[in-house]
Design a protein around this motif. Structure first.
Motif, short mmCIF file in Angstrom:
data_model
loop_
_atom_site.label_atom_id
_atom_site.label_comp_id
_atom_site.label_asym_id
_atom_site.label_seq_id
_atom_site.Cartn_x
_atom_site.Cartn_y
_atom_site.Cartn_z
N LEU A 266 -10.52 0.99 0.86
CA LEU A 266 -10.57 0.85 -0.60
C LEU A 266 -9.38 0.04 -1.12
CD1 LEU A 266 -11.70 4.47 -1.51
CD2 LEU A 266 -13.00 2.38 -1.96
N ARG A 267 -8.24 0.20 -0.48
CA ARG A 267 -7.06 -0.59 -0.87
C ARG A 267 -7.19 -2.04 -0.43
NH1 ARG A 267 -2.81 -3.13 1.12
NH2 ARG A 267 -3.54 -2.77 3.25
N TRP A 268 -7.53 -2.23 0.84
CA TRP A 268 -7.49 -3.54 1.49
C TRP A 268 -8.67 -4.42 1.09
CZ3 TRP A 268 -10.28 -5.81 5.79
CH2 TRP A 268 -9.63 -6.88 6.40
N GLY B 165 4.60 -3.65 0.01
CA GLY B 165 5.53 -4.20 0.99
C GLY B 165 4.99 -5.41 1.72
N ASP B 166 5.76 -5.85 2.70
CA ASP B 166 5.43 -7.08 3.43
C ASP B 166 4.14 -6.97 4.24
OD1 ASP B 166 7.73 -8.19 2.42
OD2 ASP B 166 8.93 -7.78 4.21
N THR B 167 3.69 -5.74 4.53
CA THR B 167 2.46 -5.56 5.32
C THR B 167 1.25 -5.33 4.43
OG1 THR B 167 2.79 -3.16 5.53
CG2 THR B 167 3.79 -4.58 7.22
N ALA B 168 1.36 -5.65 3.15
CA ALA B 168 0.26 -5.39 2.21
C ALA B 168 -1.04 -6.05 2.64
CB ALA B 168 0.65 -5.86 0.81
N GLY B 169 -0.95 -7.19 3.32
CA GLY B 169 -2.15 -7.89 3.75
C GLY B 169 -2.75 -7.37 5.04
N ARG C 283 -1.24 3.66 7.40
CA ARG C 283 -0.33 3.35 6.30
C ARG C 283 0.04 4.65 5.57
NH1 ARG C 283 0.69 -1.38 3.95
NH2 ARG C 283 -1.06 -2.33 5.09
N SER C 284 1.33 4.85 5.35
CA SER C 284 1.78 6.10 4.74
C SER C 284 1.52 6.15 3.25
CB SER C 284 3.28 6.30 5.02
OG SER C 284 4.04 5.22 4.48
N ALA D 189 -6.63 -8.41 -5.85
CA ALA D 189 -5.26 -8.91 -5.86
C ALA D 189 -4.26 -7.77 -5.87
CB ALA D 189 -5.04 -9.83 -7.06
N ALA D 190 -4.52 -6.76 -6.69
CA ALA D 190 -3.61 -5.62 -6.79
C ALA D 190 -3.56 -4.81 -5.51
CB ALA D 190 -4.02 -4.73 -7.96
N GLY D 191 -4.70 -4.74 -4.79
CA GLY D 191 -4.76 -3.94 -3.57
C GLY D 191 -3.84 -4.43 -2.48
N ARG D 192 -3.59 -5.73 -2.46
CA ARG D 192 -2.72 -6.31 -1.42
C ARG D 192 -1.41 -6.84 -2.02
NH1 ARG D 192 -6.82 -9.52 2.77
NH2 ARG D 192 -8.50 -7.96 2.78
#
Length: 421
Positions: free
Chosen positions: A285-287, A332-336, A342-343, A323-326
């Motif tokens: 859902l985030r990614w 952080g740097d691993t958003a993509g 993921r914590s 756009a907001a999800g990543r």
């Protein structure tokens, strides 16, 4: 940060590269002036924190009739946007009107009613898996068309007593047409007429012969004197629930399968029991949110963005969920990266605030049943085409794929597949 004087960024109307475009918008700023199909201008809100704030800001409305001057223009009202902001239901309501309409539909999605649907979701899931298992071994099959789509479609249609057969096929066609942001005015008008005819027929049949379903309950509520729900609000509410009630879940299931098959190390974490299916669902859902961008909201007053532009009263606002999800400023740097461990998995895929999706618990429950059952029945599931050949749905609103060809190899496991919390 984009400023008022800059030329708007032109959104790709067919959504060729949703996440690539989302990254380009983020690079331009948290708030960017954009041009949508048909020359509609809006502010795309691309940062997680700012978007979350605006979704609960009383200076932001979803009612175009009162708060979007551009809605008075015929070329706007007759365009593809009509199906998104021209309806009269809680999706486009503001303030007391929104609370009134939401109160009518909320009882359909209580925790108790959602849990009561679980046996029905399991039954439909297993029947669809049985059908898939009956196909020749190694045959390529479109998992979207034969599993991800019919599962939530059957669930929501049973919940609302929607007739089987041709009417459901027509509903699916009309919802797909609404999602197409390249529609001409003529196509948009035809879609609107088709929706009205289909739902009017449903309402008429429930008035004549009420049943134990939620459409009958809504019709009864509409017909009770003093309830304050117009006939058009009833029809548009049914469209909202029947459409959103299955389309977002289709892409949640499809996007999760796609993410796991293209990230085998993540799939192994789930198979080994190191990660719960709930975490997989939330990371998807985030990614890859089912709704990439959702038109539209409108500024009731001027809104000054700290360090950025001022969204003027009457301006349109586009919540950019993909756009907001990543957003690396939040994740952080691993958003993509797709990381089921993921914590911090907070996301806005179901919205936030007063317009938070009432069907979110049902969508999560359907995915929690469907996904482990699918991978238990077909442990060697794999894509039937290279990942780069997969194509997105038409339009910039949907965050899903138009098809998901896979090869099935039935395993010896049970079909139920339990989900760990």
């Amino acid at each position: 940060m984009a400023q008022q004087g800059q030329q708007p960024y032109v959104i790709d109307p067919v959504g060729t590269d949703i996440h690539g475009e989302a990254a380009r918008l983020r690079a331009l700023g948290r708030v960017v002036r954009v041009e949508l199909p048909g020359g509609i201008e809006a502010w795309s809100v691309n940062g997680h924190t700012l978007l979350k704030e605006l979704l609960t800001d009383d200076r932001v409305s979803k009612n175009p009739r009162d708060h979007w001057p551009a809605w008075q223009r015929e070329e706007i009202r007759s365009s593809w946007i009509q199906s998104w902001v021209g309806v009269t239901n809680m999706f486009t309501a503001y303030g007391p009107d929104h609370r009134r309409l939401r109160k009518l539909i909320a009882p359909a999605f209580t925790a108790r009613r959602t849990e009561a649907m679980l046996p029905r979701v399991e039954r439909i899931t297993h029947a669809l898996l049985d059908d898939l298992a009956s196909r020749p071994a190694g045959e390529a099959v479109d998992l979207r068309a034969h599993f991800a789509h019919p599962l939530p479609m059957q669930v929501i249609c049973e919940l609302f007593g929607f007739p089987e057969g041709a009417p459901r096929a027509e509903l699916a066609r009309l919802v797909a047409a609404i999602m197409d942001t390249t529609a001409t005015p003529e196509q948009a008008a035809a879609t609107g007429a088709g929706v009205h005819a289909l739902l009017s027929q449903l309402v008429g049949s429930k008035r004549e012969t009420p049943a134990d379903d939620l459409t009958s309950l809504l019709v009864a509520a509409r017909d009770d004197e003093g309830n304050g729900m117009t006939e058009q609000e009833l029809l548009d509410t049914l469209l909202l629930v029947l459409g959103a009630g299955h389309e977002t879940t289709v892409d949640l299931i499809g996007n999760t399968v796609h993410a796991l098959l293209t990230h085998p190390e993540q799939l192994e974490l789930v198979r080994s029991g190191k990660v719960a299916w709930n975490d997989v669902i939330e990371e998807t859902l985030r990614w890859a949110p089912s709704i990439a961008s959702l038109p539209l909201r409108f500024a009731v007053d001027d809104i000054e963005i700290p360090g950025g532009p001022t969204i003027r009263k009457g301006d349109a606002i586009l919540p950019a969920y993909a756009a907001a999800g990543r957003d690396p400023e939040f994740h952080g740097d691993t958003a993509g990266d797709y990381d089921v461990q993921r914590s911090h998995q907070e996301h806005l895929a179901f919205g936030h605030g007063a317009h938070y999706c009432v069907g979110a618990p049902l969508a999560r429950m359907e995915a929690r049943i469907a996904l482990p059952a699918l991978f238990a029945r077909f442990p060697d599931l794999q894509l039937a085409v290279p990942a780069e050949e997969l194509r997105p749905n038409d339009g910039f609103i949907s965050g899903g794929l138009s098809s998901l060809p896979v090869r099935l190899t039935p395993g010896g496991g049970a079909t139920s597949g339990t989900a760990s919390a």
